[in-house]
Motif scaffolding. Structure first.
Motif, PDB file in Angstrom:
ATOM      1  N   ALA A  90       0.752  -1.063  -0.064  1.00  6.89           N
ATOM      2  CA  ALA A  90       0.157   0.015   0.015  1.00  6.89           C
ATOM      3  C   ALA A  90       0.853   1.350   0.014  1.00  6.89           C
ATOM      4  CB  ALA A  90      -1.059   0.073   1.287  1.00  6.89           C
ATOM      5  N   GLU A  91       2.132   1.084   0.253  1.00  6.91           N
ATOM      6  CA  GLU A  91       3.066   2.328   0.278  1.00  6.91           C
ATOM      7  C   GLU A  91       3.140   2.932  -1.031  1.00  6.91           C
ATOM      8  OE1 GLU A  91       6.687   1.426   2.250  1.00  6.91           O
ATOM      9  OE2 GLU A  91       5.646   0.803   4.117  1.00  6.91           O
ATOM     10  N   LYS A  92       3.024   2.165  -2.152  1.00  3.85           N
ATOM     11  CA  LYS A  92       2.986   2.579  -3.688  1.00  3.85           C
ATOM     12  C   LYS A  92       1.839   2.084  -4.222  1.00  3.85           C
ATOM     13  CE  LYS A  92       6.069   3.291  -7.616  1.00  3.85           C
ATOM     14  NZ  LYS A  92       7.445   3.251  -8.076  1.00  3.85           N
ATOM     15  N   ALA A  93       0.437   2.851  -4.252  1.00 10.21           N
ATOM     16  CA  ALA A  93      -0.489   1.977  -4.770  1.00 10.21           C
ATOM     17  C   ALA A  93      -1.147   3.121  -5.770  1.00 10.21           C
ATOM     18  CB  ALA A  93      -1.504   1.605  -3.716  1.00 10.21           C
ATOM     19  N   PHE A  94      -2.288   2.632  -6.448  1.00  7.15           N
ATOM     20  CA  PHE A  94      -2.844   3.493  -7.512  1.00  7.15           C
ATOM     21  C   PHE A  94      -4.339   2.905  -7.559  1.00  7.15           C
ATOM     22  CE2 PHE A  94      -4.769   3.647 -11.758  1.00  7.15           C
ATOM     23  CZ  PHE A  94      -4.419   4.942 -12.210  1.00  7.15           C
ATOM     24  N   THR A  95      -5.191   3.747  -7.574  1.00  4.55           N
ATOM     25  CA  THR A  95      -6.553   3.548  -7.702  1.00  4.55           C
ATOM     26  C   THR A  95      -7.134   4.570  -8.697  1.00  4.55           C
ATOM     27  OG1 THR A  95      -7.369   5.358  -6.068  1.00  4.55           O
ATOM     28  CG2 THR A  95      -6.904   2.957  -5.071  1.00  4.55           C
ATOM     29  N   LEU A  96      -8.213   4.334  -9.413  1.00  3.99           N
ATOM     30  CA  LEU A  96      -8.687   5.421 -10.269  1.00  3.99           C
ATOM     31  C   LEU A  96      -9.073   6.683  -9.480  1.00  3.99           C
ATOM     32  CD1 LEU A  96     -11.360   3.083 -12.533  1.00  3.99           C
ATOM     33  CD2 LEU A  96      -9.094   4.003 -13.143  1.00  3.99           C
ATOM     34  N   ALA A  97      -9.217   6.809  -8.272  1.00  2.00           N
ATOM     35  CA  ALA A  97      -9.636   7.863  -7.513  1.00  2.00           C
ATOM     36  C   ALA A  97      -8.422   8.903  -7.415  1.00  2.00           C
ATOM     37  CB  ALA A  97     -10.292   7.605  -6.147  1.00  2.00           C
ATOM     38  N   THR A  98      -7.321   8.215  -7.074  1.00  2.65           N
ATOM     39  CA  THR A  98      -6.174   8.986  -7.037  1.00  2.65           C
ATOM     40  C   THR A  98      -5.346   9.344  -8.333  1.00  2.65           C
ATOM     41  OG1 THR A  98      -4.818   7.171  -6.862  1.00  2.65           O
ATOM     42  CG2 THR A  98      -5.902   7.710  -4.710  1.00  2.65           C
ATOM     43  N   GLY A  99      -5.535   8.354  -9.227  1.00  5.88           N
ATOM     44  CA  GLY A  99      -4.910   8.878 -10.576  1.00  5.88           C
ATOM     45  C   GLY A  99      -3.269   8.719 -10.596  1.00  5.88           C
ATOM     46  N   THR A 100      -2.614   8.794  -9.592  1.00  5.55           N
ATOM     47  CA  THR A 100      -1.195   8.479  -9.615  1.00  5.55           C
ATOM     48  C   THR A 100      -1.066   7.619  -8.204  1.00  5.55           C
ATOM     49  OG1 THR A 100      -0.743  10.578  -8.372  1.00  5.55           O
ATOM     50  CG2 THR A 100      -0.725  10.748 -10.394  1.00  5.55           C
ATOM     51  N   PRO A 101       0.156   6.998  -8.252  1.00  2.00           N
ATOM     52  CA  PRO A 101       0.546   6.269  -7.416  1.00  2.00           C
ATOM     53  C   PRO A 101       0.981   7.052  -5.848  1.00  2.00           C
ATOM     54  CG  PRO A 101       1.907   5.623  -8.999  1.00  2.00           C
ATOM     55  CD  PRO A 101       1.388   6.920  -9.464  1.00  2.00           C
ATOM     56  N   GLN A 102       0.272   6.381  -4.781  1.00  2.00           N
ATOM     57  CA  GLN A 102       0.207   7.311  -3.614  1.00  2.00           C
ATOM     58  C   GLN A 102       0.313   6.023  -2.473  1.00  2.00           C
ATOM     59  OE1 GLN A 102      -3.003   9.780  -2.790  1.00  2.00           O
ATOM     60  NE2 GLN A 102      -2.770  10.915  -4.921  1.00  2.00           N
ATOM     61  N   ASP A 103       0.711   6.717  -1.396  1.00  2.00           N
ATOM     62  CA  ASP A 103       0.841   5.726  -0.195  1.00  2.00           C
ATOM     63  C   ASP A 103      -0.321   5.797   0.356  1.00  2.00           C
ATOM     64  OD1 ASP A 103       1.383   4.501   2.348  1.00  2.00           O
ATOM     65  OD2 ASP A 103       3.216   5.629   2.738  1.00  2.00           O
ATOM     66  N   LEU A 104      -1.186   4.661   0.438  1.00  2.00           N
ATOM     67  CA  LEU A 104      -2.618   4.403   0.844  1.00  2.00           C
ATOM     68  C   LEU A 104      -2.566   3.531   2.245  1.00  2.00           C
ATOM     69  CD1 LEU A 104      -4.413   3.677  -2.451  1.00  2.00           C
ATOM     70  CD2 LEU A 104      -4.275   5.784  -1.109  1.00  2.00           C
ATOM     71  N   THR A 105      -1.407   3.586   2.769  1.00  2.00           N
ATOM     72  CA  THR A 105      -1.433   2.612   3.959  1.00  2.00           C
ATOM     73  C   THR A 105      -2.451   2.850   5.329  1.00  2.00           C
ATOM     74  OG1 THR A 105       1.114   2.291   3.631  1.00  2.00           O
ATOM     75  CG2 THR A 105       0.198   1.804   5.921  1.00  2.00           C
TER      76      THR A 105
END
Length: 327
Positions: A90-105
């Motif tokens: 989750a430290e480098k993750a992608f969702t359609l909502a974020t659009g770019t890789p983010q930390d989603l931890t």
């Protein structure tokens, strides 16, 4: 009375004395798609086999040599979707909502569990959420257009890239957050070239490079979606014969289709009413081969492939003429 006038389709001058058009255009419409899919019996049997196997060289499958794990991330991560194999994913993750890789931890979604595929051997396990009817229409049309190279934005499980290659196309597959076992499984296939990075730049770079080899190119947007994908498409539209935008029947998809219509793009979508017979032929295959996924939740909706559709768009290199025919 003039002896020449413009052909209504290919806009070339025709001689009214001989009444022969120098070429007749192939348009992107239901008739062309249906003729392409129904006339190719080999492709039809591959995607809609009466007795499906789990051998991707013989017929379409949703996944290859994979095991199903139920403790997985519910968004796209790099390396492995498994929380067991990749606990810091989750430290480098992608969702359609974020659009770019983010930390989603710390996100609530990180606490959820989904199912995913993990390899049963070091360099195997591919999967695809591209349903067979969509692949059939794409490959049948690309053959008709004499496409030589497929540029795929969004590799994810990698199986669609392999299927394009198995059917004779050179493939460049682009992925922002590659899965390790997918890269390993595809790395030895001579017709598949893997490119990792931001597809907003990589798609443009790859297609510009292909221009030097006179390749006939189709681009498939299955990573970037709809309006975001269209921004990239505008940069390369004049250099490709065909563009396919996946998932245009969900979220803002119908607004996206309306935009295509307002900008006078020639387009066609797989949920067209005239494609119904093909979709009905697909149902037994999905019922059979998706059975192990029933009751599970996968990132991307692998368990419910039948609800997703795409839209094809004529590119700037769409052939202006077909076989010369008498009027």
């Amino acid at each position: 009375m003039p002896l020449q006038q413009s052909c209504l389709c290919c806009r070339k001058l025709i001689c009214l004395l001989c009444l022969v058009c120098p070429g007749r255009c192939i348009r992107l419409d239901s008739k062309v798609i249906l003729n392409a899919t129904r006339s190719n019996e080999t492709l039809w049997r591959y995607f809609f086999p009466q007795h499906p196997t789990w051998d991707v060289s013989k017929n379409w499958v949703p996944y290859t040599e994979c095991l199903i794990e139920d403790q997985c991330w519910c968004f796209h991560v790099e390396g492995s979707m498994s929380k067991v194999l990749n606990p810091r994913g989750a430290e480098k993750a992608f969702t359609l909502a974020t659009g770019t890789p983010q930390d989603l931890t710390r996100s609530s979604q990180a606490k959820e569990d989904c199912s995913c595929f993990v390899p049963s051997c070091p360099s195997c396990c591919l999967f695809s959420d591209m349903r067979p009817a969509k692949l059939l229409a794409a490959i049948a049309l690309m053959r008709k257009l004499k496409i030589t190279h497929v540029v795929e934005d969004g590799r994810y499980g990698g199986l669609s890239a392999l299927i394009y290659a198995l059917h004779g196309f050179h493939v460049t597959s682009i992925e922002f957050l590659p899965l390790g076992h997918v890269s390993a499984a595809l790395g030895s296939h001579g017709n598949v070239h893997l490119v990792d990075g931001d597809s907003r730049q990589k798609v443009v770079e790859v297609i510009e490079e292909l221009q030097t080899s006179n390749a006939a190119v189709a681009v498939i947007f299955d990573g970037l979606k709809r309006f975001e994908a269209y921004e990239v498409y505008q940069k390369i539209a004049s250099k490709v014969s065909l563009a396919i935008f996946d998932d245009t029947n969900i979220r803002d998809g119908f607004a996206f289709r309306q935009m295509l219509h307002e900008r006078n793009h020639s387009s066609w979508s797989t949920d067209s009413r005239t494609f119904g017979r093909v979709l009905r032929a697909e149902e037994p295959v999905l019922q059979s081969l998706l059975q192990p996924l029933r009751g599970r939740k996968f990132m991307g909706g692998m368990e419910k492939l039948g609800r997703f559709h795409y839209t094809m768009v004529e590119g700037g290199q769409w052939p202006s003429e077909g076989v010369c025919e008498a009027w």
